[in-house]
Every structure is written in structure tokens, then in C-alpha cells.
Design a protein around this motif. Structure first.
Motif, PDB file in Angstrom:
ATOM      1  N   THR A  46      -0.012  -1.689  18.281  1.00  0.00           N
ATOM      2  CA  THR A  46      -1.381  -2.093  17.672  1.00  0.00           C
ATOM      3  C   THR A  46      -2.631  -1.248  18.184  1.00  0.00           C
ATOM      4  OG1 THR A  46      -1.731  -3.832  19.560  1.00  0.00           O
ATOM      5  CG2 THR A  46      -0.720  -4.349  17.436  1.00  0.00           C
ATOM      6  N   ALA A  49      -2.073   1.905  15.894  1.00  0.00           N
ATOM      7  CA  ALA A  49      -2.412   1.524  14.387  1.00  0.00           C
ATOM      8  C   ALA A  49      -3.919   1.563  14.280  1.00  0.00           C
ATOM      9  CB  ALA A  49      -1.439   0.428  14.409  1.00  0.00           C
ATOM     10  N   ARG A  54      -4.620   1.897  10.305  1.00  0.00           N
ATOM     11  CA  ARG A  54      -3.555   1.577   9.811  1.00  0.00           C
ATOM     12  C   ARG A  54      -3.375   0.063  10.218  1.00  0.00           C
ATOM     13  NH1 ARG A  54       0.672   4.684   7.614  1.00  0.00           N
ATOM     14  NH2 ARG A  54       0.306   7.342   7.841  1.00  0.00           N
ATOM     15  N   THR A  55      -2.564  -0.859   9.402  1.00  0.00           N
ATOM     16  CA  THR A  55      -2.433  -2.315   9.662  1.00  0.00           C
ATOM     17  C   THR A  55      -1.127  -2.511  10.371  1.00  0.00           C
ATOM     18  OG1 THR A  55      -3.573  -2.723   7.500  1.00  0.00           O
ATOM     19  CG2 THR A  55      -2.040  -4.391   8.588  1.00  0.00           C
ATOM     20  N   PRO A  56      -1.201  -2.990  11.604  1.00  0.00           N
ATOM     21  CA  PRO A  56      -0.104  -3.144  12.366  1.00  0.00           C
ATOM     22  C   PRO A  56       0.664  -4.356  11.804  1.00  0.00           C
ATOM     23  CG  PRO A  56      -1.935  -4.087  13.682  1.00  0.00           C
ATOM     24  CD  PRO A  56      -2.363  -3.301  12.208  1.00  0.00           C
ATOM     25  N   ALA A  59       3.427  -4.322   9.012  1.00  0.00           N
ATOM     26  CA  ALA A  59       3.205  -2.850   8.869  1.00  0.00           C
ATOM     27  C   ALA A  59       4.023  -2.264   7.762  1.00  0.00           C
ATOM     28  CB  ALA A  59       3.698  -2.081  10.272  1.00  0.00           C
ATOM     29  N   THR A  60       3.714  -0.948   7.167  1.00  0.00           N
ATOM     30  CA  THR A  60       4.569  -0.398   5.892  1.00  0.00           C
ATOM     31  C   THR A  60       5.560   0.412   6.655  1.00  0.00           C
ATOM     32  OG1 THR A  60       2.996   1.362   5.869  1.00  0.00           O
ATOM     33  CG2 THR A  60       2.550  -0.557   4.409  1.00  0.00           C
ATOM     34  N   THR A  63       3.977   3.532   8.117  1.00  0.00           N
ATOM     35  CA  THR A  63       3.260   3.277   9.174  1.00  0.00           C
ATOM     36  C   THR A  63       4.268   3.437  10.417  1.00  0.00           C
ATOM     37  OG1 THR A  63       1.737   2.032   8.307  1.00  0.00           O
ATOM     38  CG2 THR A  63       2.046   1.747  10.667  1.00  0.00           C
ATOM     39  N   TYR A  67       4.670   6.238  13.421  1.00  0.00           N
ATOM     40  CA  TYR A  67       4.744   5.723  14.799  1.00  0.00           C
ATOM     41  C   TYR A  67       5.929   6.255  15.446  1.00  0.00           C
ATOM     42  CZ  TYR A  67       4.005   3.051  19.123  1.00  0.00           C
ATOM     43  OH  TYR A  67       3.866   2.390  20.221  1.00  0.00           O
ATOM     44  N   HIS A  92       7.010  -8.806  14.132  1.00  0.00           N
ATOM     45  CA  HIS A  92       6.773  -9.239  12.525  1.00  0.00           C
ATOM     46  C   HIS A  92       7.725 -10.507  12.130  1.00  0.00           C
ATOM     47  CE1 HIS A  92       5.120  -5.364  12.148  1.00  0.00           C
ATOM     48  NE2 HIS A  92       5.222  -5.681  10.631  1.00  0.00           N
TER      49      HIS A  92
END
Length: 339
Positions: A46, A49, A54-56, A59-60, A63, A67, A92
Motif C-alpha cells: 500500500t 501503491a 495507484r489503487t491498492p 488492485a489491477t 498494478t 509491483y 483482496h
């Protein structure tokens, strides 16, 4: 009135609610050490990100691939990157987002493994503890001290069981049952026993008094009883004043139980005292590897029984890896071709 079937019923607010008690049990399904490691990995992800805008969560796939490449750029071991991705996946799932798209991250990791191998990187493994090394380590322990008695019991019992360090630390006095031929030990929880069914490990008397696990444990239990401890954890902390189970304020379990890391430190300390080669590399896993290789090298070795004794899953790649070290020389295909 419209009949409410499972197809047209509108979920009530409570249908998507989980109580604190349910969340607590879900949390406890994962071992404490794993939860702690996952939290640390998630915090690192996080932080990265956020810095990368970027959105953690969620996550896409891109992303996660980025990482993985970031971690590869730090030249971490491939296994460490795999653990980081596992922690992100767990986060997730716990948040109700399901499993994230890891396809790109897996390809990044696959490419990095090849680069890592070409550069001479190897998987670091704790050395297997041989019986010769075991005897040398035990010989360094003072049998007239509480620490010496405890550490001998930790080392020889752990070796005889082929146990993980977490399994050794989790043992309670109630898990031990005397038997005419030795000791029956109940392992209530283990890494490969997700449902907590447990297993019973038969530990026979040893032929060498110094390394007999049954006698070592009995000596330690006698010491515990002398200090008024007849239930609770089998292995407890001992501070520099000789106090059993003493816990500094805010640190450690209140029952004084040792941790898996303590088990590793006990083994490493004894290995260093014995002057073993690469002593600093010895860890809790050295007991488990040592048991597997010693048991498999025995004349009447039974692979199925070895696996059951140590709690390995059927077809365990880890166990076969240990046994390959024995077969590499014992059943070497090049040794009998006339070279």
C-alpha cells in the motif's frame, strides 16, 4: 403477495453482515505468524501503491505486475516476491474483492526466476541437521541449568518428531502422553492441517542417553513441575534471572510460551557453540530436514511413514526435495556404469 423465491428476494441488510465473532474465527483460520507476515507485506504494498498513485484495493493486474517488477528490481529472492503476491491476494479476498488478476505478475516472476538463476542466485535452504551435528550441539548444553535442559529437549524432541518450529512452540504439557515404548505427542495444529484435525506422533526412546528425546522431555517436565508448572505450554521462556515464563510488560504471550523464532535461535545458538560449519544458517527447519534425511537413509526406510510422522502432505515436493539429497549419492545412476 409476491412469493419471495431465492431468485427474486432482495437481500436484507443483515444478509451481507458478519459478526465480530465470525470475523475473529476467519482471522484465526490463518496461523498467527502468517497473519503477521501478511500484514507487513500488505503495508509495504500500500505504501508503494500510494507513492505510485495507484489503487491498492482493488488492485489491477497491471498494478500487481508493476509491483512484482519493483520487487525484482530490489533483487529479492523469487520466493519472497511470491509471498508478497500471496499476501496481496489474501487481503483482496478478506475485503470481499475475490482473487485479483495475477497473470501479469506471474509472468514477471517467471522471467525474473530465469534471470535470478542465470546470475547465480540460489534458493537459500537451512542445512539439514545430521546426527553427528545433533550430538555435538547437545554436548554444548549445560545439563545443570534450566536453559540447558530446556534447549536439549527442544532440539532432540523437534528432531525426533520431524516437527516444524511452530509445532514445537505450540506444544502443551497436556499434549504429551507416556507410552511403554516412549512418548505419544499430539500435534494439534500445523501448516498442512488447515482444519485442525491434529496428528499423534510416536516418539520412541533413543539408544543414546544424551540425545534420547523421551528422557530429555522427562527431565524438562520434572524441572517445570519443580517450579509449579504442571499445565500450560511445554516450552516457556527463561529470563536471565532464571525465571520461567516471565514476560516483560507488553511483550510475548502472557502464558510465557516460546515462539517459533525462539526455537530457531536455540538451534542456531547451539550450532554456533558446537563450531559447526555455516552455523549461522541453521534454523528451526534444520531439525525437520535432518529428520527426513536421517529417516530416509535408514535401512528400513518407509516413505509413507516418514511423511505421516512429520506431517507432510501426500506427494509433498518439499519432502521429495529432502530425500533427493540422499538418493543423489545412494542411488546415483552414474555410479555403476563403468566410468
Amino acid at each position: 403477495m409476491t412469493d419471495l423465491t431465492p431468485l427474486n428476494r432482495v437481500p436484507a441488510p443483515r444478509d451481507t453482515h458478519l459478526s465480530d465473532a465470525a470475523w475473529q474465527l476467519i482471522d484465526e483460520a490463518t496461523p498467527a505468524n502468517t497473519r503477521r507476515a501478511y500484514r507487513e507485506e500488505w503495508a509495504r504494498f500500500t505504501t508503494w501503491a500510494t507513492a505510485q498513485q495507484r489503487t491498492p484495493l482493488p488492485a489491477t493486474g497491471e498494478t500487481l505486475a508493476e509491483y512484482a517488477a519493483h520487487l525484482a528490481g530490489r533483487e529479492l529472492a523469487p520466493s519472497s516476491i511470491g509471498k508478497a503476491l500471496a499476501a496481496i491476494t489474501k487481503a483482496h479476498q478478506a475485503a470481499g474483492h475475490g482473487e485479483p488478476d495475477r497473470r501479469g505478475a506471474r509472468e514477471v516472476l517467471r522471467g525474473y526466476r530465469k534471470r535470478y538463476a542465470k546470475a547465480g542466485g540460489t534458493v537459500k535452504r537451512a542445512p539439514a541437521l545430521t546426527l553427528t551435528a545433533l550430538r555435538a550441539m547437545v554436548a554444548t548444553l549445560d545439563p545443570d541449568t534450566l536453559v540447558g535442559v530446556r534447549d536439549r529437549a527442544v532440539i532432540v524432541l523437534g528432531f525426533a518428531m520431524g516437527a516444524r518450529r511452530s509445532e514445537i512452540a505450540a506444544l502443551n504439557l497436556a499434549d504429551l502422553e507416556p507410552h511403554p515404548e516412549g512418548l505419544q505427542v499430539t500435534v494439534r495444529l500445523s501448516k498442512t492441517d488447515k482444519d485442525g484435525r491434529g496428528r499423534i506422533v510416536a516418539v520412541p526412546y533413543g539408544s543414546n542417553l544424551a540425545t534420547c528425546p523421551v528422557r530429555a522431555v522427562e527431565q524438562w517436565r520434572t524441572a517445570l513441575a519443580h517450579h509449579g508448572r504442571e499445565d500450560g505450554p511445554l516450552f516457556v521462556r527463561i529470563d536471565r534471572h532464571g525465571r520461567l515464563g516471565h514476560v516483560a510488560t507488553g511483550r510475548g504471550d502472557t502464558d510465557g510460551r516460546i515462539t517459533g523464532e525462539t526455537v530457531a535461535n536455540i538451534i542456531r545458538r547451539a550450532a554456533e557453540a558446537a563450531g559447526l560449519d555455516a552455523a549461522a544458517a541453521y534454523s528451526g527447519h534444520s531439525l525437520r530436514r535432518g529428520f527426513a534425511t536421517a529417516a530416509y537413509a535408514a535401512p528400513d526406510a518407509d516413505l509413507v511413514r516418514i511423511a505421516r510422522h512429520g506431517g507432510w502432505k501426500e506427494g509433498s515436493a518439499a519432502l521429495f526435495g529432502y530425500l533427493e539429497e540422499v538418493d543423489r549419492w545412494r542411488k546415483n545412476p552414474a555410479s555403476g556404469i563403468g566410468l
